[in-house]
Design an enzyme around this catalytic site. Structure first.
Site, PDB file in Angstrom:
ATOM      1  N   HIS A  99       0.810  -1.249   0.038  1.00  0.00           N
ATOM      2  CA  HIS A  99      -0.016  -0.221  -0.089  1.00  0.00           C
ATOM      3  C   HIS A  99       0.710   1.388   0.141  1.00  0.00           C
ATOM      4  O   HIS A  99       1.989   1.227   0.454  1.00  0.00           O
ATOM      5  CB  HIS A  99      -1.117  -0.090   1.061  1.00  0.00           C
ATOM      6  CG  HIS A  99      -0.350  -0.361   2.589  1.00  0.00           C
ATOM      7  ND1 HIS A  99       0.123  -1.341   3.114  1.00  0.00           N
ATOM      8  CD2 HIS A  99       0.111   0.675   3.337  1.00  0.00           C
ATOM      9  CE1 HIS A  99       0.649  -1.382   4.236  1.00  0.00           C
ATOM     10  NE2 HIS A  99       0.681  -0.042   4.302  1.00  0.00           N
ATOM     11  N   HIS A 101       0.826   5.222   1.210  1.00  0.00           N
ATOM     12  CA  HIS A 101       0.222   6.112   2.088  1.00  0.00           C
ATOM     13  C   HIS A 101       0.027   7.635   1.328  1.00  0.00           C
ATOM     14  O   HIS A 101       1.282   7.884   0.967  1.00  0.00           O
ATOM     15  CB  HIS A 101       0.955   6.370   3.338  1.00  0.00           C
ATOM     16  CG  HIS A 101       1.013   5.246   4.355  1.00  0.00           C
ATOM     17  ND1 HIS A 101      -0.008   5.172   5.338  1.00  0.00           N
ATOM     18  CD2 HIS A 101       1.603   3.946   4.483  1.00  0.00           C
ATOM     19  CE1 HIS A 101       0.110   3.892   6.185  1.00  0.00           C
ATOM     20  NE2 HIS A 101       1.294   3.296   5.586  1.00  0.00           N
TER      21      HIS A 101
HETATM   22  P1  AMP Z   1       1.560   0.470   7.511  1.00  0.00           P
HETATM   23  O1  AMP Z   1       2.167   0.500   8.818  1.00  0.00           O
HETATM   24  O2  AMP Z   1       2.427   1.019   6.209  1.00  0.00           O
HETATM   25  O3  AMP Z   1       1.576  -1.317   6.964  1.00  0.00           O
HETATM   26  O4  AMP Z   1       0.238   0.859   7.280  1.00  0.00           O
HETATM   27  C1  AMP Z   1      -0.864   0.339   7.697  1.00  0.00           C
HETATM   28  C2  AMP Z   1      -2.048   1.398   7.800  1.00  0.00           C
HETATM   29  O5  AMP Z   1      -3.404   0.593   7.696  1.00  0.00           O
HETATM   30  C3  AMP Z   1      -1.926   2.226   9.038  1.00  0.00           C
HETATM   31  O6  AMP Z   1      -1.975   3.670   8.536  1.00  0.00           O
HETATM   32  C4  AMP Z   1      -3.417   1.849   9.640  1.00  0.00           C
HETATM   33  O7  AMP Z   1      -4.077   2.911  10.459  1.00  0.00           O
HETATM   34  C5  AMP Z   1      -4.099   1.293   8.445  1.00  0.00           C
HETATM   35  N1  AMP Z   1      -5.248   0.302   8.452  1.00  0.00           N
HETATM   36  C6  AMP Z   1      -5.297  -0.778   9.316  1.00  0.00           C
HETATM   37  N2  AMP Z   1      -6.329  -1.382   9.143  1.00  0.00           N
HETATM   38  C7  AMP Z   1      -7.343  -0.718   8.578  1.00  0.00           C
HETATM   39  C8  AMP Z   1      -8.618  -0.760   8.034  1.00  0.00           C
HETATM   40  N3  AMP Z   1      -9.441  -1.786   8.268  1.00  0.00           N
HETATM   41  N4  AMP Z   1      -8.990   0.300   7.194  1.00  0.00           N
HETATM   42  C9  AMP Z   1      -8.409   1.464   6.968  1.00  0.00           C
HETATM   43  N5  AMP Z   1      -7.015   1.421   7.312  1.00  0.00           N
HETATM   44  C10 AMP Z   1      -6.281   0.608   8.079  1.00  0.00           C
END
Ligand code: AMP
Ligand code: ZN
Length: 135
Positions: A99, A101
């Site tokens: 993903h 950000h």
């Molecule tokens: P990373 O630390 O780069 O893997 O980012 C994961 C991101 O996913 C974090 O910013 C979380 O807040 C976000 N996240 C986790 N679960 C969900 C969800 N169900 N819907 C939207 N965002 C999520």
């Protein structure tokens, strides 16, 4: 990946606040935003990280990141914009489905996205450049 939450969100099996969708990607609002409008670009197919993402989809993903940054900046009137992409636990990845950000920044948002600058010697920099510059 049947147990991957981002697979389920990207394919619409779990509802999300979707702000953009096309054949390859869904862009959703992050539930734990660093700032207002923090969004995530999710590929609809499962790739664990950037190493697994094929080059053609990588090109599409980062082109989409640029377009989303422009659109979100227009709509939110943010003062700056971070594009962040974590690979591996050591790098802060917590959800193991690739993903990107998209983080709008505001002059008063109180967030810090950065690192502590190191102080390598000239020799260390030379050596690192040599290693990385080799085929
Ligand atoms: P990373 O630390 O780069 O893997 O980012 C994961 C991101 O996913 C974090 O910013 C979380 O807040 C976000 N996240 C986790 N679960 C969900 C969800 N169900 N819907 C939207 N965002 C999520
Ligand atoms: Zn997945």
């Amino acid at each position: 990946m049947s147990d991957c939450i981002f697979c389920k969100i990207a394919n619409g099996e779990i509802p999300s606040r979707t702000i953009y969708e096309d054949d390859l990607f869904r862009v959703i609002l992050d539930l734990g935003p660093a700032a207002r409008g923090h969004a995530l670009i999710l590929p609809k197919e499962h790739y664990g990280n950037i190493y697994e993402l094929p080059e053609d989809k990588t090109a599409r993903a980062f082109t989409l990141a640029k377009r989303m940054a422009e659109r979100m900046t227009d709509k939110l009137g943010c003062d700056g914009f971070n594009i962040v992409q974590n690979n591996g636990e050591t790098a802060g990845q917590t959800v193991f489905h690739f993903h990107i950000h998209l983080i709008p920044r505001y002059s008063n948002d109180g967030q810090k996205i950065g690192w502590n600058p190191g102080k390598p010697s000239e020799e260390e920099l030379d050596e690192t450049a040599r290693i990385l510059g080799e085929d």
